[in-house]
Design a protein around this motif. Structure first.
Motif, short mmCIF file in Angstrom:
data_model
loop_
_atom_site.label_atom_id
_atom_site.label_comp_id
_atom_site.label_asym_id
_atom_site.label_seq_id
_atom_site.Cartn_x
_atom_site.Cartn_y
_atom_site.Cartn_z
N GLU A 153 0.85 -1.19 0.00
CA GLU A 153 0.00 0.00 0.00
C GLU A 153 0.89 1.25 0.00
N ILE A 180 -1.16 -0.58 -4.47
CA ILE A 180 -2.35 0.26 -4.49
C ILE A 180 -1.93 1.60 -3.91
N THR A 181 -2.59 2.67 -4.32
CA THR A 181 -2.22 4.00 -3.87
C THR A 181 -3.40 4.65 -3.16
N VAL A 182 -3.15 5.14 -1.95
CA VAL A 182 -4.20 5.78 -1.15
C VAL A 182 -3.68 7.10 -0.62
N SER A 190 -6.33 -0.57 3.77
CA SER A 190 -6.22 -1.96 4.21
C SER A 190 -6.48 -2.13 5.70
#
Length: 282
Positions: A153, A180-182, A190
Motif C-alpha cells: 500500500e 495500491i495508492t491511497v 487496508s
C-alpha cells in the motif's frame, strides 16, 4: 540488478517486518542495508533474513544461491550506514514518536534518499512534521509475511512529491508485488477495512454467535477470504491490532472501539502466534 529497483535500500529496523522487506528486495536482486540499535540485534536481523532466504530457496522461490543473495546484505548498528541509499524504509514498531525520530535520523544520514514509513495506520503528515524536507516522505505499507504477500500500500501524504508515488509504484512492481495508492487517512484502506471486519468478528465471539473457527470459516468459504479475521488477527498480533483499533477509535469514532475480549487477551499476554495463544492455540 533490476533497473527499476533503488540502487541500495536502507531498512531501519530488522525485526519481522524489516527482515521481510529486506528479503523482498534481495530476492529481486537489490542491495540492502539494515540498521539496528546494537551489534547483537543487527546480527539477529542478519540471521532472520538468512533463515527466510533459506526457506525461499528450499521452495524454489530464490533464483540464486542463498550465499549470493546474502552477499548483497549488510547489517549495522551505525545509522551512518544509510549514506548513499536511494530509498530508506522505516520498519520500527507502531509508535509515532519512535517512527518520527527514526525518520529524522534517516533524513540526516541519507540526504538524497526517498524516505518511506511502513506504518499501517499512523498519519504520514504527522510523521513528516519531524522532517526538514517532508516532500521526501511517503508510505510503503508492506504486509506480513512480506515474502509471500502480493500487496504493498503506497500512501501519499499532503506534502509528498507526486513524482515519488510514481517511482514507488515502479519499485513495488519490480518486487513482483501489486501496488495500491491511497491518500493519507486513518488506517489507509487496508488496515481500516481489515480492522473493522476483525473487530466485528470479536464482538460476535463475545456474544456467543459462533466459535472463532466457525466465524473464520464463514469468511474463508462464504466470501473466499484466504484467512478468517480472527486467525488473521493472531498472525498480525493482537497487540498490534489493539494499537491500531485504539488509534482508529480516536480518529474515526466509537465504531472502532476495541472489544473487551481483545483487551483482555492482550492484558493476559496472549498476542497470537508469536506467543502461542490468541484466539487460537498455536
Amino acid at each position: 540488478m533490476n533497473g527499476d529497483l533503488p540502487r541500495t535500500v536502507g531498512i531501519y529496523g530488522g525485526g519481522r517486518m524489516g527482515a521481510g522487506i529486506a528479503h523482498a528486495f534481495l530476492v529481486a536482486g537489490g542491495h540492502v542495508v539494515i540498521v539496528e540499535n546494537t551489534a547483537d540485534t543487527a546480527a539477529a536481523a542478519a540471521a532472520r533474513v538468512a533463515d527466510s532466504l533459506a526457506k525461499a530457496h528450499a521452495k524454489g522461490a530464490l533464483g540464486e544461491p542463498v550465499e549470493r543473495a546474502l552477499a548483497r546484505l549488510r547489517t549495522t548498528a551505525d545509522p551512518g550506514g544509510l549514506a548513499g541509499c536511494e530509498l530508506v524504509v522505516e520498519a520500527v514498531p507502531e509508535d509515532a514518536a519512535l517512527k518520527a525520530e527514526v525518520l529524522a535520523v534517516a533524513e540526516r544520514r541519507a540526504p538524497s534518499a526517498v524516505l518511506a514509513s511502513n506504518t499501517s495506520s499512523l498519519s504520514l503528515d504527522g510523521l513528516a512534521a519531524a522532517l526538514k524536507s517532508p516532500e521526501r516522505l511517503l508510505g510503503l505499507h508492506f504486509f506480513n509475511p512480506v515474502p509471500v504477500s502480493d500487496l504493498v500500500e503506497i500512501v501519499a501524504a499532503p506534502r509528498t512529491d507526486p513524482g515519488l508515488v510514481t517511482r514507488a509504484q515502479g519499485w513495488v512492481a519490480a518486487l513482483g508485488k501489486t501496488p495500491i495508492t491511497v491518500i493519507d487517512s486513518p488506517g489507509f484502506a487496508s488496515s481500516r477495512l481489515g480492522v473493522c471486519l476483525a473487530l466485528e468478528a470479536m464482538r460476535m465471539l463475545e456474544e456467543g454467535v459462533a466459535s472463532a473457527a466457525d466465524i473464520d470459516t464463514a469468511m474463508t468459504l462464504g466470501y473466499r477470504h484466504p484467512t478468517g479475521p480472527l486467525r488473521t488477527t493472531d498472525l498480525v498480533g493482537l497487540d498490534v491490532r489493539l494499537a491500531i483499533a485504539e488509534h482508529l477509535a480516536r480518529e474515526l469514532g466509537p465504531r472502532f472501539e476495541p472489544p473487551r475480549v481483545l483487551r483482555d487477551l492482550v492484558a493476559a499476554g496472549h498476542l497470537g502466534r508469536k506467543t502461542g495463544q490468541g484466539f487460537y492455540t498455536w
